[in-house]
Scaffold this active site. Structure first.
Site, PDB file in Angstrom:
ATOM      1  N   ARG A  60       0.808  -1.220   0.000  1.00  0.00           N
ATOM      2  CA  ARG A  60       0.000   0.000   0.000  1.00  0.00           C
ATOM      3  C   ARG A  60       0.841   1.269   0.000  1.00  0.00           C
ATOM      4  NH1 ARG A  60      -4.719  -0.743   4.249  1.00  0.00           N
ATOM      5  NH2 ARG A  60      -2.925  -0.875   5.606  1.00  0.00           N
ATOM      6  N   GLU A  97       3.662  -6.539  13.432  1.00  0.00           N
ATOM      7  CA  GLU A  97       2.741  -6.512  14.566  1.00  0.00           C
ATOM      8  C   GLU A  97       2.169  -7.909  14.798  1.00  0.00           C
ATOM      9  OE1 GLU A  97      -1.475  -4.264  15.599  1.00  0.00           O
ATOM     10  OE2 GLU A  97      -0.465  -3.865  13.710  1.00  0.00           O
TER      11      GLU A  97
END
Length: 172
Positions: A60, A97
């Site tokens: 992205r 994460e």
């Protein structure tokens, strides 16, 4: 008229894995004026900074880095996941994460001393962007700044980027 970009970010719980609150930017991207506002804001920030390239982080980050490079009239350097680049690469592993991964950049993508801005969509723990910066520096180039559309402040990714100038448009 300034658009409130926060209104165009959708929160998706438990994506891509349970416990993650994913920030979906597709509503913003579908809103032409909002997307233009993001690119205009970034372009205004970097015009006149003597940058040599915009480095976009897969995937992205490409959405914002390509039009920014175009607007600035400078090159675009993609940083990709393993096996996506057809030439000799530098590679670095990093923690996410929600797991780990690896990034690669063509060895000849940046000249030593080149000045770049690294662009990604979201800063979470900082692992992905820190890995991208490491690749840039491995090539002998200089990270002038890191910029992301969204910063997830509770995850303290900015701390991992303490050695870099950092800019985010939205903070959660």
């Amino acid at each position: 008229m300034t658009i409130n970009l926060t209104d165009l970010i959708r929160n998706v719980p438990d994506f891509p894995v349970p416990g993650i609150q994913f920030k979906d930017i597709t509503p913003l991207l579908q809103h032409g004026a909002a997307f233009k506002q993001v690119i205009d804001t970034l372009a205004a920030r970097y015009e006149g900074r003597s940058l040599d390239a915009v480095v976009g982080v897969e995937s992205r980050g490409f959405i914002f880095s390509a039009p920014l490079a175009y607007r600035l009239g400078i090159g675009l350097v993609p940083i990709r996941k393993p096996g996506k680049l057809p030439w000799e690469t530098f590679a670095v592993e990093y923690d996410l994460e929600y797991g780990s991964n690896k990034l690669e950049m063509h060895r000849d993508a940046l000249d030593p001393g080149a000045r770049v801005v690294v662009i990604d969509d979201v800063l979470a723990t900082g692992g992905t962007v820190a890995a991208a910066c490491q690749l840039v520096e491995t090539a002998g180039a200089v990270v002038e700044e890191v910029a992301c559309l969204i910063e997830l402040t509770l995850l303290k990714g900015r701390e991992r980027l303490a050695n870099y100038s950092f800019f985010s448009m939205l903070q959660y």
